[in-house]
Scaffold this motif. Structure first.
Motif, PDB file in Angstrom:
ATOM      1  N   PHE A 131      40.623  30.902  32.557  1.00  9.78           N
ATOM      2  CA  PHE A 131      41.046  31.768  33.666  1.00  9.78           C
ATOM      3  C   PHE A 131      41.597  33.094  33.151  1.00  9.78           C
ATOM      4  N   PHE A 135      39.758  36.602  33.815  1.00 10.69           N
ATOM      5  CA  PHE A 135      40.497  37.524  34.673  1.00 10.69           C
ATOM      6  C   PHE A 135      40.648  38.888  34.003  1.00 10.69           C
ATOM      7  N   ILE A 160      40.400  37.672  40.418  1.00  8.01           N
ATOM      8  CA  ILE A 160      40.885  36.286  40.488  1.00  8.01           C
ATOM      9  C   ILE A 160      39.887  35.408  41.240  1.00  8.01           C
ATOM     10  N   THR A 161      39.363  35.922  42.347  1.00  6.76           N
ATOM     11  CA  THR A 161      38.399  35.142  43.136  1.00  6.76           C
ATOM     12  C   THR A 161      37.127  34.871  42.343  1.00  6.76           C
ATOM     13  N   CYS A 163      36.913  34.492  39.207  1.00  5.10           N
ATOM     14  CA  CYS A 163      37.164  33.618  38.048  1.00  5.10           C
ATOM     15  C   CYS A 163      36.950  32.146  38.367  1.00  5.10           C
ATOM     16  N   LEU A 164      36.867  31.808  39.656  1.00  2.38           N
ATOM     17  CA  LEU A 164      36.757  30.403  40.052  1.00  2.38           C
ATOM     18  C   LEU A 164      35.398  29.830  39.687  1.00  2.38           C
ATOM     19  N   ILE A 194      41.421  25.262  37.469  1.00  4.92           N
ATOM     20  CA  ILE A 194      41.382  26.683  37.826  1.00  4.92           C
ATOM     21  C   ILE A 194      41.451  26.856  39.341  1.00  4.92           C
ATOM     22  N   CYS A 195      40.693  26.048  40.073  1.00  8.54           N
ATOM     23  CA  CYS A 195      40.692  26.171  41.530  1.00  8.54           C
ATOM     24  C   CYS A 195      42.057  25.817  42.119  1.00  8.54           C
ATOM     25  N   THR A 198      44.536  28.682  41.468  1.00  9.12           N
ATOM     26  CA  THR A 198      44.178  29.853  42.260  1.00  9.12           C
ATOM     27  C   THR A 198      44.544  29.668  43.723  1.00  9.12           C
ATOM     28  N   CYS A 199      44.338  28.450  44.234  1.00  6.76           N
ATOM     29  CA  CYS A 199      44.721  28.169  45.619  1.00  6.76           C
ATOM     30  C   CYS A 199      46.235  28.268  45.792  1.00  6.76           C
ATOM     31  N   PHE A 201      48.165  30.276  44.048  1.00 10.02           N
ATOM     32  CA  PHE A 201      48.453  31.714  43.995  1.00 10.02           C
ATOM     33  C   PHE A 201      48.164  32.375  45.341  1.00 10.02           C
ATOM     34  N   SER A 388      34.903  30.477  45.624  1.00  6.31           N
ATOM     35  CA  SER A 388      35.078  31.933  45.595  1.00  6.31           C
ATOM     36  C   SER A 388      34.774  32.550  46.953  1.00  6.31           C
TER      37      SER A 388
END
Length: 1144
Positions: A131, A135, A160-161, A163-164, A194-195, A198-199, A201, A388
């Motif tokens: 990630f 990023f 960031i989106t 990177c998923l 990673i997902c 990110t969720c 965040f 994403s």
């Protein structure tokens, strides 16, 4: 959530319209056609998938393009805009909540928890590095080459989106070519990590203002802690609830499917409602659910339904976002958009390549073999997808400055998703095939080859059988044989290249060392064992918890090179129960026993008699406990400084009162017990409390006399806090409760360990039956067999030790299993009657409910059952058939014997003294391998071990064969624990032979023959009902005797199998030698005995006629035999060992 609760694109400016893609509705909106659009999208995706042969990328491209065209039509025509308007008004977070929970759950459900657990820190580091690297690189490229006037915040959120990694598509292509699940789960585990983060965040942005500077560090840390740890805990407990619901035996298929689907969303929404991350909770649930979490054969149905729903969701997402992109203005699609898309695609793959280079040293330290070939495959695994896309609208919603073309965010991400799904999936598949990563291991090749040969043999046998039917005489069998011929080469199917398959099939098999083949076969043995554990669990033989522990232990030890899991490894893997036993011993030592022996009854003194009756009464004991409990409130006031200052005089008076009661209690006991009072530890504690209380009172008195003495005041305060020990006597009531609770936990631990050990033994037996199919060489087979046999013997020894430690627990467990087996047999017969129409549907359902209720009632079955008295064990001898006349005959002639640890019950080479029936304890038998009456000169070419070890426990019988043959014992029996056994002298056994001639001797031989057949030919007799009682009453199998130099004619028309269980015979026609144990081939028509006596077990082809029990000796089956003579055996001519097999 205030920002995105109004429309797909939210805005903070009230002067702007709600919709930024397309135009607002200036007409009356009718939403009845939106459902038709959803159904049309699903139908289009399904038809495209069917026509394009499951080519996923082309299906998604068609849906995206059709959505884009629909959006453009909606932009120009009111009629189409009216259809898609409900979608444009739908909040983006709603789509996130509709689609993402199920997709995340399906992805996590396919990941093996134990594989990820073994490489957890590597996967975590890999996810964070992946990630971070992606990023930084993507953010720099986006900020450098973007020309759409994106500010820094938009660039960062877009990066960031992007990177998923999609956890569904990242390994889907690898699963179709047989890649090991160990490697695909590592990639999928990385993408889930990673997902998840990110969720979290985006959830922080979604729940707060977009001004990052207003975030407080402490608030963020607390929120992250709740999101990570709180969500994980909630997910774990939700898993337990889901497992309980899905394993309910009364629930049907439809109920399970609906519940599983709804519980996924219920878990997500409940966790989100309490301010935690629903995605992490669902990842936890999916990881903790396995095949054992569902009813047997239910996992496939539920999984297929969930995959179907997730596929439909994916089609809707690509179609919907295509519509949203199409509703935007076309002027923003320029040539630079195409160039920027290509740059993004190259950047994404370059970032993935750099990530693989960085994490390669980390992956090399994992338990699994990692090399540069896997690095190439992982490089192409950075596939973007629905994750994403679902987060793409939030780039605009969370940004401070609003750009004019927000639909370009979705356009770039959707195109990158399609490109990576198509190109990267193809390159990943191509790389794996070219580099030989999908090649089958040699044991797997051998197993597949043997399976194909077995299927071909079944086909040939079926065709041969059909040729004999009169109704099929005019069939062209040449065409049938041609069309039914199987031409399947798994190696060519996996590699699609002739050179690699040639190397794998020829060179590798020829030059591979035994160590390499054993290591490859070891992994296959682990798979066989896990399949055995799961089958035992589905059949009700093994509990779910025991099966899950065994499977988890197998997967944990599987990555260790050269490691064959033993029962000691499983015991180490399971939580140790030794601390429970130590804790119970400590509690037992502290337990209060009111021994009336210590109380000496006084003489005629009425006062002393009154005191004696008072202190031994239950009321007196309870009164002391009440006094102790009543002192809790004064103690709280004493500890609380403010309350203590307000109630000083009251506390002093209460202290005097309670000390008076304590002193009165001890005085009354001392008055009766005198010096014996101090022999009990609890009495010493009471006396110490009184002494300490008196010191406390004296200190308070001296403080009043000398109020300025600081040392005295400090000492008085410290002594005052020691009043808390006055509550210790209350533990006299609590300790028995703790002992009972600890005893229950110990019994649960013993029961679990016994189930685990029994399941392990069965898996070793299953693996031994199949290792020849995967070994390839005789030397490899022998080594594998020796390892499995050694591990099995150790496990059997552990079974005996557990049974000795907790006989009542083991008896309860065996009784429960016997009840379950009987009910399972009844369910099987009910299903048969139902399928034949003998019982109608309503009656079948009602009877099925009754039987299932009995199975469910076993959950409340007692954990321990007291062992029966010794005289109840005689009916356990199967050849006594539980007949009163036989039991009474031997009951008068048996005597109970006791042995200590290390005692020798019988020694090898000594004459047999009789038969031992073990009642309790365990014995180990040491001897050379069983010879089955074969002379040493006749055993050339056969592999015999130098030493042979067996373990016997309660219910086993020792010495049957030696008594039958009037010869020396072939083994040394040593007590591994204290042992109790019934002993039947040899003279009494032969007296029984004379009284019950010839049935009793025949039944012993039949019992030994059935044990040998079940031990050595389990696969060959798998479909036969070789129950001892049925064989005795209905001749399902019977024993024939062949003496030396006598002949026997075999009628294979009426006999299905002829198994030589003891002795040595030859084929009269071919002079081929057959030694026990072996199956006489169908080609053999007449045999001649070589050893003094040979025993054969015959299994008829059809249901034989019931005969009396004395007819076995001379049954007329077309066999030419001599009269049975049992007084023939010379002790020096037979070298066979014990022929019984331990039952569990």
């Amino acid at each position: 959530m205030s920002n995105n609760s109004f429309s797909f694109w939210a805005t903070k400016d009230d002067n702007k319209p709600d919709l930024l893609c397309g135009r607002p509705a200036d007409y009356f909106v009718v939403q009845k056609h939106f459902t038709i659009m959803i159904c049309a999208t699903i139908v289009l995706g399904g038809l495209s998938k069917m026509v394009l042969k499951n080519s996923e990328v082309f299906v998604l491209m068609i849906l995206s393009l059709s959505g884009f065209v629909t959006g453009q039509l909606a932009y120009h025509f009111v009629e189409v805009h009216q259809i898609v308007y409900p979608l444009l008004k739908t909040p983006s977070f709603s789509l996130y909540c509709y689609f993402l929970p199920l997709i995340v759950f399906v992805a996590a459900l396919d990941v093996d928890f134990y594989i990820v657990k073994n490489v957890l820190w590597q996967v975590l580091l890999m996810g964070m590095i992946s990630f971070g690297t992606a990023f930084i690189i993507i953010a720099y490229v986006v900020f450098k080459f973007n020309r759409d006037s994106w500010d820094l915040q938009c660039c960062l959120l877009f990066s960031i989106t992007l990177c998923l990694i999609d956890p569904l598509h990242s390994v889907n292509s690898l699963k179709t070519i047989g890649i090991s699940k160990m490697y695909t789960d590592i990639i999928r585990g990385e993408s889930l990590i990673i997902c998840s983060f990110t969720c979290i965040f985006f959830g922080i942005f979604r729940g707060h203002t977009t001004n990052v500077s207003m975030f407080r560090e402490l608030h963020v840390i607390i929120g992250l802690s709740f999101d990570i740890f709180g969500s994980t805990i909630c997910g774990y407990w939700c898993t337990r609830v889901i497992q309980i619901i899905l394993t309910d035996i009364f629930s049907n298929t439809l109920t399970n499917v609906v519940l599983c689907f709804s519980l996924v969303y219920m878990t997500f929404y409940l966790v989100e409602y309490f301010g935690m991350s629903g995605i992490i909770a669902l990842v936890t649930v999916g990881l903790n659910l396995d095949s054992l979490s569902f009813k047997p054969r239910m996992e496939f149905i539920i999984t297929k339904f969930l995959i179907m729903c997730s596929s439909a969701y994916e089609h809707l997402i690509y179609g919907f976002f295509g519509i949203v992109v199409g509703c935007g203005e076309i002027k923003y699609f320029r040539f630079h958009s195409l160039v920027f898309t290509v740059i993004l695609y190259v950047t994404v793959n370059f970032a993935r390549l750099l990530t693989v280079i960085v994490v390669s040293p980390i992956l090399k330290h994992s338990s699994y073999e990692y090399d540069w070939r896997w690095g190439v495959v992982i490089t192409w695994s950075g596939i973007r997808g629905v994750f994403s896309l679902l987060l793409a609208p939030d780039i605009y919603n969370f940004s401070e400055s609003k750009i004019e073309a927000p639909h370009m965010f979705i356009f770039y991400i959707q195109v990158i998703s399609l490109l990576t799904t198509g190109i990267n999936s193809h390159m990943m598949l191509r790389s794996a095939k070219t580099l030989g990563l999908c090649a089958l291991s040699l044991p797997r090749q051998i197993a597949v080859r043997n399976a194909i040969q077995h299927i071909q043999q079944i086909i040939r046998n079926t065709i041969t059988l059909y040729k004999t039917e009169k109704t099929l005489t005019n069939v062209n069998w040449d065409i049938v044989e041609e069309k039914a011929d199987i031409e399947y080469n798994p190696i060519l199917k996996q590699t699609h290249t002739v050179p690699i398959s040639h190397i794998l099939h020829g060179s590798r098999e020829e030059f591979a060392t035994d160590e390499v083949l054993i290591e490859q076969a070891r992994l296959h043995v682990a798979i066989i064992q896990m399949s055995s554990f799961e089958k035992q669990c589905n059949d009700g033989i093994l509990g779910v918890e025991a099966a899950r522990i065994l499977i988890g232990a197998t997967k944990s030890y599987c990555p260790i090179h050269g490691k064959f899991m033993s029962i000691s490894d499983v015991s180490t893997y399971v939580r140790d129960r030794s601390w429970l036993i130590k804790f119970k011993n400590m509690l037992t030592y502290l337990e209060y026993h009111k021994e009336k022996i210590l109380f000496s009854i006084p003489g005629d003194n009425k006062f002393l008699i009154f005191v004696y009756r008072t202190i031994i009464s239950e009321e007196f004991e309870y009164a002391t406990y009440v006094v102790t409990v009543m002192y809790i409130f004064p103690m709280i006031i004493h500890i609380w400084p403010i309350a203590r200052e307000l109630n000083v005089s009251a506390l002093i008076s209460i202290n005097y009162y309670f000390m008076f009661l304590y002193t009165l209690e001890s005085a009354l006991k001392i008055l009766i017990l005198k010096r014996k009072y101090f022999l009990h530890n609890w009495n010493n504690l009471d006396f110490f409390i009184i002494v300490l209380g008196i010191v406390d009172i004296l200190c308070l008195h001296f403080v009043k006399l000398k109020p300025n003495n600081l040392s005295l005041i400090q000492f008085t305060v410290v002594i005052g806090y020691f009043r808390i020990i006055r509550f210790l006597p209350i533990f006299k009531v609590i300790i028995p409760i703790l002992i009972n609770m600890t005893d229950v936990q110990i019994k649960k631990s013993l029961s679990l360990m016994y189930s685990i050990t029994k399941g392990y033994v069965k898996s070793q037996e299953d693996a031994k039956l199949l290792i020849r199919q995967i070994s390839g060489r005789e030397s490899v087979y022998q080594k594998l067999y020796d390892i499995l046999e050694k591990n099995k013997r150790e496990a059997i020894k552990e079974l005996g030790l557990i049974e000795h430690e907790g006989r009542d627990v083991v008896i309860a467990l065996k009784t429960k299993q016997a009840i379950r087996n009987v009910i399972a047999k009844a369910l099987k017969n009910l299903t048969f009657l139902w399928s034949r129409g003998i019982i109608d549907k309503h009656e079948g359902i009602e009877m099925n409910k009754v039987l299932l209720t009995k199975i469910k009632a076993l959950n409340n079955f007692p954990m321990a059952i007291p062992p029966p008295t010794p005289d109840k064990y005689l009916p356990n001898i199967v050849w006594l058939e539980n007949k009163d006349v036989l039991i009474e005959f031997f009951k008068r002639r048996t005597r109970l014997t006791y042995f200590d640890y290390g005692d020798i019950i019988c020694r090898e080479g000594e004459m047999s003294q009789g038969i031992f029936l073990i009642i309790s304890g365990m014995a180990s038998l040491h001897s050379s391998s069983p010879t089955f009456g074969i002379e040493a000169s006749q055993r050339t070419g056969r592999q015999f071990k130098t030493m042979y070890t067996e373990y016997c426990t309660s219910g086993d019988v020792l010495g049957e064969l030696s008594c039958l043959l009037k010869r020396e014992v072939d083994y040394t029996a040593i007590c591994e624990t204290t042992l109790q056994a019934f002993f039947i002298p040899l003279e009494d056994i032969y007296e029984g032979f004379d009284v019950f001639w010839p049935s009793l001797e025949y039944k012993i031989w039949l019992k030994l023959a059935l044990n040998i057949v079940n031990q050595y030919f389990e696969q060959n007799v798998a479909g036969e009902d070789l129950d001892f009682q049925r064989c005795v009453t209905s001749n399902h199998a019977y024993v024939e005797t062949l003496s030396s130099y006598n002949e026997m004619t075999l009628n294979h028309v009426t006999t299905k199998l002829v198994i030589l269980v003891y002795g040595h015979v030859i084929d009269n026609k071919t002079k081929e030698s057959h030694v026990a144990p072996s199956i006489i081939p169908k080609s053999c028509e007449q045999i001649q005995g070589i050893s003094d006596v040979s025993k054969l077990l015959l299994i008829p082809t059809s249901e034989p006629v019931t005969s009396d029990e004395t007819s076995h000796a001379m049954v007329n089956t077309g066999l030419r035999t001599t009269k049975k003579d049992y007084n023939w055996k010379r002790k020096e001519e037979v070298e066979g060992g014990h022929l019984f097999r331990k039952t569990y």
